[in-house]
Design a protein around this motif. Structure first.
Motif, PDB file in Angstrom:
ATOM      1  N   THR A  53      -8.363 -34.484 -19.448  1.00 37.98           N
ATOM      2  CA  THR A  53      -8.928 -35.763 -19.017  1.00 37.98           C
ATOM      3  C   THR A  53      -9.737 -35.544 -17.750  1.00 37.98           C
ATOM      4  O   THR A  53      -9.593 -34.504 -17.080  1.00 37.98           O
ATOM      5  CB  THR A  53      -7.814 -36.790 -18.755  1.00 37.98           C
ATOM      6  OG1 THR A  53      -6.982 -36.300 -17.696  1.00 37.98           O
ATOM      7  CG2 THR A  53      -6.963 -37.001 -20.012  1.00 37.98           C
ATOM      8  N   ASP A 117     -12.422 -41.523  -8.872  1.00 40.53           N
ATOM      9  CA  ASP A 117     -11.925 -41.394 -10.241  1.00 40.53           C
ATOM     10  C   ASP A 117     -10.652 -42.205 -10.440  1.00 40.53           C
ATOM     11  O   ASP A 117     -10.491 -42.903 -11.450  1.00 40.53           O
ATOM     12  CB  ASP A 117     -11.670 -39.918 -10.549  1.00 40.53           C
ATOM     13  CG  ASP A 117     -10.944 -39.718 -11.866  1.00 40.53           C
ATOM     14  OD1 ASP A 117     -11.561 -39.938 -12.923  1.00 40.53           O
ATOM     15  OD2 ASP A 117      -9.747 -39.364 -11.833  1.00 40.53           O
ATOM     16  N   ARG A 118      -9.729 -42.139  -9.485  1.00 43.08           N
ATOM     17  CA  ARG A 118      -8.477 -42.904  -9.581  1.00 43.08           C
ATOM     18  C   ARG A 118      -8.755 -44.413  -9.510  1.00 43.08           C
ATOM     19  O   ARG A 118      -8.078 -45.206 -10.165  1.00 43.08           O
ATOM     20  CB  ARG A 118      -7.521 -42.486  -8.465  1.00 43.08           C
ATOM     21  CG  ARG A 118      -6.911 -41.116  -8.596  1.00 43.08           C
ATOM     22  CD  ARG A 118      -6.052 -40.976  -9.851  1.00 43.08           C
ATOM     23  NE  ARG A 118      -6.870 -40.729 -11.042  1.00 43.08           N
ATOM     24  CZ  ARG A 118      -6.551 -41.070 -12.273  1.00 43.08           C
ATOM     25  NH1 ARG A 118      -5.414 -41.720 -12.485  1.00 43.08           N
ATOM     26  NH2 ARG A 118      -7.328 -40.798 -13.293  1.00 43.08           N
ATOM     27  N   VAL A 120     -11.483 -45.999 -10.614  1.00 47.91           N
ATOM     28  CA  VAL A 120     -11.994 -46.440 -11.918  1.00 47.91           C
ATOM     29  C   VAL A 120     -10.859 -46.471 -12.944  1.00 47.91           C
ATOM     30  O   VAL A 120     -10.758 -47.408 -13.743  1.00 47.91           O
ATOM     31  CB  VAL A 120     -13.129 -45.515 -12.397  1.00 47.91           C
ATOM     32  CG1 VAL A 120     -13.606 -45.930 -13.788  1.00 47.91           C
ATOM     33  CG2 VAL A 120     -14.296 -45.542 -11.419  1.00 47.91           C
ATOM     34  N   ALA A 121      -9.984 -45.460 -12.920  1.00 45.19           N
ATOM     35  CA  ALA A 121      -8.897 -45.372 -13.906  1.00 45.19           C
ATOM     36  C   ALA A 121      -7.902 -46.513 -13.760  1.00 45.19           C
ATOM     37  O   ALA A 121      -7.412 -47.049 -14.763  1.00 45.19           O
ATOM     38  CB  ALA A 121      -8.177 -44.029 -13.763  1.00 45.19           C
ATOM     39  N   HIS A 124     -10.311 -50.279 -13.435  1.00 43.87           N
ATOM     40  CA  HIS A 124     -11.167 -50.593 -14.591  1.00 43.87           C
ATOM     41  C   HIS A 124     -10.778 -49.688 -15.765  1.00 43.87           C
ATOM     42  O   HIS A 124     -11.610 -48.891 -16.243  1.00 43.87           O
ATOM     43  CB  HIS A 124     -12.649 -50.405 -14.234  1.00 43.87           C
ATOM     44  CG  HIS A 124     -13.093 -51.222 -13.065  1.00 43.87           C
ATOM     45  ND1 HIS A 124     -13.387 -52.570 -13.153  1.00 43.87           N
ATOM     46  CD2 HIS A 124     -13.280 -50.883 -11.758  1.00 43.87           C
ATOM     47  CE1 HIS A 124     -13.751 -53.024 -11.956  1.00 43.87           C
ATOM     48  NE2 HIS A 124     -13.687 -52.025 -11.093  1.00 43.87           N
ATOM     49  N   PRO A 125      -9.543 -49.783 -16.226  1.00 42.32           N
ATOM     50  CA  PRO A 125      -9.057 -48.851 -17.265  1.00 42.32           C
ATOM     51  C   PRO A 125      -9.819 -48.926 -18.581  1.00 42.32           C
ATOM     52  O   PRO A 125      -9.979 -47.913 -19.264  1.00 42.32           O
ATOM     53  CB  PRO A 125      -7.587 -49.265 -17.448  1.00 42.32           C
ATOM     54  CG  PRO A 125      -7.516 -50.680 -16.960  1.00 42.32           C
ATOM     55  CD  PRO A 125      -8.521 -50.778 -15.859  1.00 42.32           C
ATOM     56  N   HIS A 127     -12.987 -49.533 -19.050  1.00 41.05           N
ATOM     57  CA  HIS A 127     -14.308 -48.911 -18.931  1.00 41.05           C
ATOM     58  C   HIS A 127     -14.230 -47.440 -18.517  1.00 41.05           C
ATOM     59  O   HIS A 127     -15.255 -46.766 -18.471  1.00 41.05           O
ATOM     60  CB  HIS A 127     -15.161 -49.664 -17.902  1.00 41.05           C
ATOM     61  CG  HIS A 127     -15.368 -51.107 -18.228  1.00 41.05           C
ATOM     62  ND1 HIS A 127     -16.226 -51.528 -19.221  1.00 41.05           N
ATOM     63  CD2 HIS A 127     -14.822 -52.237 -17.711  1.00 41.05           C
ATOM     64  CE1 HIS A 127     -16.218 -52.846 -19.291  1.00 41.05           C
ATOM     65  NE2 HIS A 127     -15.369 -53.307 -18.387  1.00 41.05           N
ATOM     66  N   TYR A 128     -13.019 -46.962 -18.232  1.00 34.95           N
ATOM     67  CA  TYR A 128     -12.845 -45.597 -17.702  1.00 34.95           C
ATOM     68  C   TYR A 128     -13.431 -44.521 -18.620  1.00 34.95           C
ATOM     69  O   TYR A 128     -14.187 -43.657 -18.144  1.00 34.95           O
ATOM     70  CB  TYR A 128     -11.363 -45.337 -17.428  1.00 34.95           C
ATOM     71  CG  TYR A 128     -11.075 -43.970 -16.839  1.00 34.95           C
ATOM     72  CD1 TYR A 128     -11.438 -43.671 -15.530  1.00 34.95           C
ATOM     73  CD2 TYR A 128     -10.449 -42.986 -17.597  1.00 34.95           C
ATOM     74  CE1 TYR A 128     -11.186 -42.426 -14.987  1.00 34.95           C
ATOM     75  CE2 TYR A 128     -10.182 -41.737 -17.055  1.00 34.95           C
ATOM     76  CZ  TYR A 128     -10.554 -41.463 -15.755  1.00 34.95           C
ATOM     77  OH  TYR A 128     -10.297 -40.218 -15.218  1.00 34.95           O
ATOM     78  N   MET A 132     -16.366 -42.349 -16.891  1.00 31.26           N
ATOM     79  CA  MET A 132     -16.018 -40.972 -16.534  1.00 31.26           C
ATOM     80  C   MET A 132     -16.109 -40.056 -17.757  1.00 31.26           C
ATOM     81  O   MET A 132     -15.125 -39.410 -18.154  1.00 31.26           O
ATOM     82  CB  MET A 132     -14.611 -40.935 -15.930  1.00 31.26           C
ATOM     83  CG  MET A 132     -14.530 -41.520 -14.542  1.00 31.26           C
ATOM     84  SD  MET A 132     -15.518 -40.534 -13.374  1.00 31.26           S
ATOM     85  CE  MET A 132     -15.334 -41.533 -11.885  1.00 31.26           C
ATOM     86  N   CYS A 137     -18.868 -36.424 -15.057  1.00 40.46           N
ATOM     87  CA  CYS A 137     -17.935 -35.623 -14.252  1.00 40.46           C
ATOM     88  C   CYS A 137     -18.600 -34.337 -13.764  1.00 40.46           C
ATOM     89  O   CYS A 137     -18.456 -33.957 -12.597  1.00 40.46           O
ATOM     90  CB  CYS A 137     -16.686 -35.284 -15.059  1.00 40.46           C
ATOM     91  SG  CYS A 137     -15.617 -36.696 -15.393  1.00 40.46           S
TER      92      CYS A 137
END
Length: 297
Positions: A53, A117-118, A120-121, A124-125, A127-128, A132, A137
């Protein structure tokens, strides 16, 4: 009449043989933990299919960066503590300084990217996966390196071209740019101002990104209905924040100040905090405490 300097003397971390042996053991264990922890992170995230991931992609690159960063100065420091050899050649000093500042600066950008990154995760899970993706990345990682070299390469090259013809003793355990500027036998005012401006951009800039990201994460965590879920999330988040606070506070106090204040024993202690202590904790705080990584192990 001046004599051209061909090597520098690094006073190191201790004045007595007993303290040198003690520090050798402490730093040797720390370096071993850094290598073992980060190599474990790299190996696990490469071989385990469940860890493919974006988060573990960043952690794998971060682990490789930490190994490289600490290897620029810790082996030579350990060697000097064991053998009492305090000198380093002029080219060796310049190379160590270039690698230390470029890799150290890239570490700051990596920490900001990982916090983003954390954010967004967690915030906004849905859209993650779209945001990303693998291409983005890779662009973030390459961007970290590109910005690092654009900012750090010019003042470093200017420092390398300075003449050194006077005293050659540095009260440090690695070649520090601020101390090198003090030893030059020409005016270094422009380089000092340029480095100060660059550090003002890098340190507070990446800190703001990291702080805002974690601030949004904490607000999102507060809305988790389960108290057990909140405690677990806060436990992970607080551990990350402690490492970030130690790293940034010591870096800011050490480098965002006039260069003439460098060379104190307290500077070496501060440098140990952000260059050794936090690097030792990072693989265990960011990766090896993670439930998925524990299952992979």
């Amino acid at each position: 009449n001046h004599t051209t300097v061909v090597e520098f003397v690094l006073l190191g971390l201790a004045n007595s043989r007993r303290w040198e042996i003690t520090l050798f053991l402490f730093l040797g264990i720390a370096y071993l933990l850094i290598l073992l922890g980060n190599i474990s992170v790299i190996s696990i995230t490469l071989t385990n299919n469940f860890l493919q991931t974006p988060m573990y992609y960043f952690l794998r690159n971060f682990a490789l960066l930490e190994i490289t960063f600490t290897s620029t100065f810790l082996p030579s420091t350990l060697y000097s503590l064991l053998t009492e050899r305090k000198t380093i050649s002029l080219p060796g000093c310049f190379l160590q300084m270039l690698l230390f500042y470029c890799l150290g600066t890239c570490t700051l950008f990596y920490m900001a990217v990982m916090s983003l990154d954390r954010y967004v995760a967690i915030c906004h899970p849905l859209h993650y996966p779209a945001i990303m993706n693998s291409r983005f990345c890779l662009q973030l990682i390459l961007g970290c390196w590109a910005v690092t070299f654009l900012l750090m390469f010019p003042p470093t090259i200017m420092t390398v071209q300075l003449p050194f013809c006077g005293p050659n003793v540095m009260n440090h355990f690695y070649c520090d740019a601020s101390l090198l500027l003090q030893l030059s036998c020409t005016d270094t005012g422009f380089i000092e101002e340029l480095m100060f401006i660059i550090l003002i951009i890098i340190l507070p800039g990446t800190l703001i990104v990291t702080a805002v990201s974690y601030g949004c994460i904490i607000v999102t965590i507060l809305h988790i209905p389960s108290s057990a879920g909140r405690r677990k999330a806060f436990s992970t988040c607080s551990a990350h924040l402690v490492v970030v606070m130690v790293f940034y506070s010591t870096c800011i106090y050490r480098y965002i100040r006039p260069a003439q204040r460098g060379g104190k024993d307290s500077d070496k202690v501060l440098s140990l905090f952000f260059s050794v202590l936090t690097q030792t904790l990072n693989p265990y705080i960011y990766s090896l405490r993670n439930k998925q990584v524990k299952q992979a192990l």
